[in-house]
Design a protein around this motif. Structure first.
Motif, PDB file in Angstrom:
ATOM      1  N   GLN A  56      40.466  25.632  35.647  1.00  0.00           N
ATOM      2  CA  GLN A  56      39.421  25.702  36.668  1.00  0.00           C
ATOM      3  C   GLN A  56      39.740  26.880  37.570  1.00  0.00           C
ATOM      4  O   GLN A  56      40.860  27.004  38.077  1.00  0.00           O
ATOM      5  CB  GLN A  56      39.338  24.413  37.487  1.00  0.00           C
ATOM      6  N   VAL A  57      38.770  27.750  37.748  1.00  0.00           N
ATOM      7  CA  VAL A  57      38.972  29.003  38.475  1.00  0.00           C
ATOM      8  C   VAL A  57      38.682  28.794  39.962  1.00  0.00           C
ATOM      9  O   VAL A  57      37.802  28.018  40.344  1.00  0.00           O
ATOM     10  CB  VAL A  57      38.077  30.114  37.894  1.00  0.00           C
ATOM     11  N   THR A  58      39.419  29.500  40.805  1.00  0.00           N
ATOM     12  CA  THR A  58      39.235  29.392  42.255  1.00  0.00           C
ATOM     13  C   THR A  58      37.884  29.946  42.682  1.00  0.00           C
ATOM     14  O   THR A  58      37.243  30.716  41.971  1.00  0.00           O
ATOM     15  CB  THR A  58      40.337  30.163  43.000  1.00  0.00           C
ATOM     16  N   THR A  59      37.474  29.541  43.866  1.00  0.00           N
ATOM     17  CA  THR A  59      36.255  30.080  44.466  1.00  0.00           C
ATOM     18  C   THR A  59      36.409  31.587  44.685  1.00  0.00           C
ATOM     19  O   THR A  59      37.436  32.047  45.181  1.00  0.00           O
ATOM     20  CB  THR A  59      35.977  29.381  45.809  1.00  0.00           C
ATOM     21  N   LYS A  60      35.379  32.353  44.299  1.00  0.00           N
ATOM     22  CA  LYS A  60      35.460  33.813  44.394  1.00  0.00           C
ATOM     23  C   LYS A  60      34.130  34.379  44.854  1.00  0.00           C
ATOM     24  O   LYS A  60      33.088  33.726  44.752  1.00  0.00           O
ATOM     25  CB  LYS A  60      35.835  34.413  43.031  1.00  0.00           C
ATOM     26  N   HIS A  61      34.167  35.616  45.360  1.00  0.00           N
ATOM     27  CA  HIS A  61      32.925  36.325  45.653  1.00  0.00           C
ATOM     28  C   HIS A  61      32.138  36.496  44.365  1.00  0.00           C
ATOM     29  O   HIS A  61      32.706  36.618  43.273  1.00  0.00           O
ATOM     30  CB  HIS A  61      33.222  37.684  46.278  1.00  0.00           C
ATOM     31  N   HIS A  62      30.818  36.524  44.471  1.00  0.00           N
ATOM     32  CA  HIS A  62      29.957  36.546  43.289  1.00  0.00           C
ATOM     33  C   HIS A  62      30.325  37.669  42.313  1.00  0.00           C
ATOM     34  O   HIS A  62      30.430  37.443  41.104  1.00  0.00           O
ATOM     35  CB  HIS A  62      28.489  36.702  43.699  1.00  0.00           C
ATOM     36  N   ALA A  63      30.520  38.867  42.815  1.00  0.00           N
ATOM     37  CA  ALA A  63      30.790  40.007  41.932  1.00  0.00           C
ATOM     38  C   ALA A  63      32.084  39.811  41.150  1.00  0.00           C
ATOM     39  O   ALA A  63      32.147  40.092  39.949  1.00  0.00           O
ATOM     40  CB  ALA A  63      30.849  41.299  42.736  1.00  0.00           C
ATOM     41  N   ASP A  64      33.121  39.303  41.824  1.00  0.00           N
ATOM     42  CA  ASP A  64      34.391  39.052  41.133  1.00  0.00           C
ATOM     43  C   ASP A  64      34.245  37.925  40.121  1.00  0.00           C
ATOM     44  O   ASP A  64      34.804  37.983  39.025  1.00  0.00           O
ATOM     45  CB  ASP A  64      35.481  38.706  42.149  1.00  0.00           C
ATOM     46  N   ALA A  65      33.511  36.885  40.492  1.00  0.00           N
ATOM     47  CA  ALA A  65      33.322  35.750  39.589  1.00  0.00           C
ATOM     48  C   ALA A  65      32.596  36.171  38.326  1.00  0.00           C
ATOM     49  O   ALA A  65      32.931  35.726  37.220  1.00  0.00           O
ATOM     50  CB  ALA A  65      32.548  34.643  40.299  1.00  0.00           C
ATOM     51  N   ARG A  66      31.619  37.038  38.451  1.00  0.00           N
ATOM     52  CA  ARG A  66      30.843  37.448  37.277  1.00  0.00           C
ATOM     53  C   ARG A  66      31.691  38.191  36.252  1.00  0.00           C
ATOM     54  O   ARG A  66      31.421  38.148  35.056  1.00  0.00           O
ATOM     55  CB  ARG A  66      29.644  38.295  37.704  1.00  0.00           C
ATOM     56  N   LYS A  67      32.731  38.881  36.709  1.00  0.00           N
ATOM     57  CA  LYS A  67      33.600  39.598  35.769  1.00  0.00           C
ATOM     58  C   LYS A  67      34.286  38.617  34.812  1.00  0.00           C
ATOM     59  O   LYS A  67      34.324  38.823  33.602  1.00  0.00           O
ATOM     60  CB  LYS A  67      34.643  40.408  36.536  1.00  0.00           C
ATOM     61  N   GLY A  68      34.848  37.544  35.394  1.00  0.00           N
ATOM     62  CA  GLY A  68      35.500  36.540  34.557  1.00  0.00           C
ATOM     63  C   GLY A  68      34.507  35.770  33.707  1.00  0.00           C
ATOM     64  O   GLY A  68      34.773  35.451  32.546  1.00  0.00           O
TER      65      GLY A  68
END
Length: 220
Positions: A56-68
């Motif tokens: 489970q991945v940590t909460t991230k800013h949208h742009a960073d989350a989209r990379k993963g």
């Protein structure tokens, strides 16, 4: 022109970059059991034991989350394995950060005939392996296979950097040979996504949260 990704996807390409809120590695059983009329339970193995894990991945800013997310979605199809490791056991317990190991290049010295025990050479003098430490190595040819084992019996290397025989789990598979390089820093396995396990992150006003998936080790 950017080159196409190659598989298995390297740690640096995917798994290293995942900032996980939780990760759970487990060595699944693969066996059946039956009971006799006398009440004896008979158990037999069906095949190799494989590592499974959930991330489970940590909460991230949208742009960073989209990379993963982009890479995770890309991996959700046949023929696209990736390398992964237990981020809670990335180093031996007695050597946080792998500082003591440093530039040492440990290799397999001996594999016992019981396929349960092994010796490792090339460690720093007095290096400690604790129960629950992980190690990995490559074995076999065409294709290369990737073993991930857990230390069962704790040992300490002697003055020349050679350990006594120590037990690992699961069993050491055919094809493993003395001389193979052993990884103690980010010991890894080759894995594939478990179909249906992927859950995309939920978009909040400023952050994405909740991206998760499960995967299983593959030997090919």
């Amino acid at each position: 022109m950017a080159s196409a990704l190659t598989f298995p996807l390297a740690l640096t390409e995917f798994f290293d970059g995942l900032h996980v809120a939780s990760v759970g590695f487990d060595l699944m059983e693969n066996m059946r059991h039956s009971a006799t009329q006398g009440g004896e339970v008979l158990v037999s193995d069906l095949g190799p034991r494989l590592w499974t894990f959930e991330v489970q991945v940590t909460t991230k800013h949208h742009a960073d989350a989209r990379k993963g997310e982009a890479l995770a979605r890309m991996l959700r199809q046949a023929g696209r394995p990736f390398f992964a490791y237990d981020k809670s056991a990335a180093y031996p317990a007695a050597d946080p950060g792998g500082v003591i190991l440093g530039s040492s290049t440990p290799t397999i010295n001996t594999i016992n005939s019981d396929n349960r025990r092994m010796r490792v050479q090339g460690l720093p003098a007095g290096y400690v392996l604790s129960r629950g430490d992980l190690l990995s190595f490559t074995y076999g040819l065409d294709p290369s296979r990737y073993a991930l084992h857990e230390v069962i019996t704790p040992v300490t290397a002697d003055g020349s950097g050679l350990t006594p025989l120590f037990e690992v789990s699961p069993f050491i598979r055919p094809g493993a040979q003395a001389g193979a390089a052993v990884t103690f820093v980010k010991p890894f396995c080759k894995a594939v996504m478990i179909p249906g396990s992927y859950r995309p992150g939920l978009r909040r006003p400023a952050f994405t949260e909740g991206l998760s998936f499960a995967a299983i080790q593959t030997l090919r």
